[in-house]
Enzyme design. Structure first.
Site, PDB file in Angstrom:
ATOM      1  N   ASP A 115       1.002  -1.273   0.005  1.00 43.94           N
ATOM      2  CA  ASP A 115       0.071   0.071   0.081  1.00 43.94           C
ATOM      3  C   ASP A 115       0.709   1.244   0.162  1.00 43.94           C
ATOM      4  OD1 ASP A 115      -0.949  -0.059   3.478  1.00 43.94           O
ATOM      5  OD2 ASP A 115       0.742  -0.548   2.717  1.00 43.94           O
ATOM      6  N   PHE A 173       6.917   2.568  -4.371  1.00 44.15           N
ATOM      7  CA  PHE A 173       8.202   3.034  -3.996  1.00 44.15           C
ATOM      8  C   PHE A 173       8.783   4.315  -4.075  1.00 44.15           C
ATOM      9  CE2 PHE A 173       8.410  -1.877  -4.488  1.00 44.15           C
ATOM     10  CZ  PHE A 173       8.721  -2.092  -3.204  1.00 44.15           C
TER      11      PHE A 173
END
Length: 224
Positions: free
Chosen positions: A64, A77
């Site tokens: 998430d 990321f």
């Protein structure tokens, strides 16, 4: 919530008409009304805006979104240019340096990867501020499973990079022999030393793409 309006719409547009998505939409709308939610509502579908389905060459699966202030902007990321680089991305950059010799940049903004055909997909697309996993089990997983199935169905070579157990649980959906599946532990500080470091996903990806006559990824993120 922003809309998807490129070629993803043909592949996954039917999801928007299903009962689970109506319930998910109501839940997310209420959350944005009553709490601080990340990413910004206009950024929820950035992974799809930046990387049309026809351009997907690589899929990186996250969980998430980041849940601290100003971090998440719709790509797994990745953080906005002015935000401190999170620990998992620090480790990704270290492996990238060790694997391909890329210089470690001063920011964690990965839009350059997305624009080259890397679908930077979280399996859950929203989160309540400072509450990791708070929007899990609300319907996003069903939606992103449909996304993964749509990519799996593409009859061209695509690399799936699965870091950590939640991402690797999607492996059973990846049935197309055209694709390459790369698995490693998650790059978080808790698990990176268990096999993420030294896994060389970036060079393996580029070798596979070049073997199939595709342009390799320029993984170098520039300083800002």
């Amino acid at each position: 919530m922003g809309a998807i309006n490129n070629d993803w719409l043909e592949a996954i547009g039917s999801e928007f008409k299903k009962p689970y998505y109506a319930a998910l939409y109501r839940f997310v709308k209420e959350e944005y009304t009553n709490y601080v939610i990340y990413p910004n509502a206009d950024d929820i579908f950035n992974a799809f805006h930046f990387t049309p389905l026809k351009d997907v060459k690589v899929v990186i699966l996250g969980q998430d979104p980041y849940h601290n202030v100003g971090q998440a902007h719709g790509l797994c990321f990745s953080v906005k240019p002015e935000v401190e680089i999170p620990p998992s991305l620090v480790n990704i950059y270290q492996e990238l340096h060790d694997d391909l010799g890329c210089r470690i940049p001063n920011n964690g903004y990965l839009e350059k990867w997305a624009r080259q055909g890397i679908l930077m997909l979280n399996t859950v697309l929203t989160v309540r501020a400072h509450q990791a996993g708070s929007h899990q089990g609300k319907g996003w997983e069903q939606f992103t499973d449909a996304v993964i199935e749509a990519v799996n169905a593409q009859n061209r070579p695509i690399v799936f990079i699965l870091w950590g157990k939640p991402a690797q649980m999607k492996k059973k959906m990846l049935t197309n022999p055209n694709h390459l599946i790369l698995e490693a532990p998650h790059p978080s500080p808790l698990s990176a030393y268990r096999g993420f470091f030294g896994s060389k996903p970036f060079s393996q990806t580029n070798t596979f793409l070049e073997q199939h006559g595709l342009e390799p990824i320029d993984w170098q993120i520039e300083d800002v």
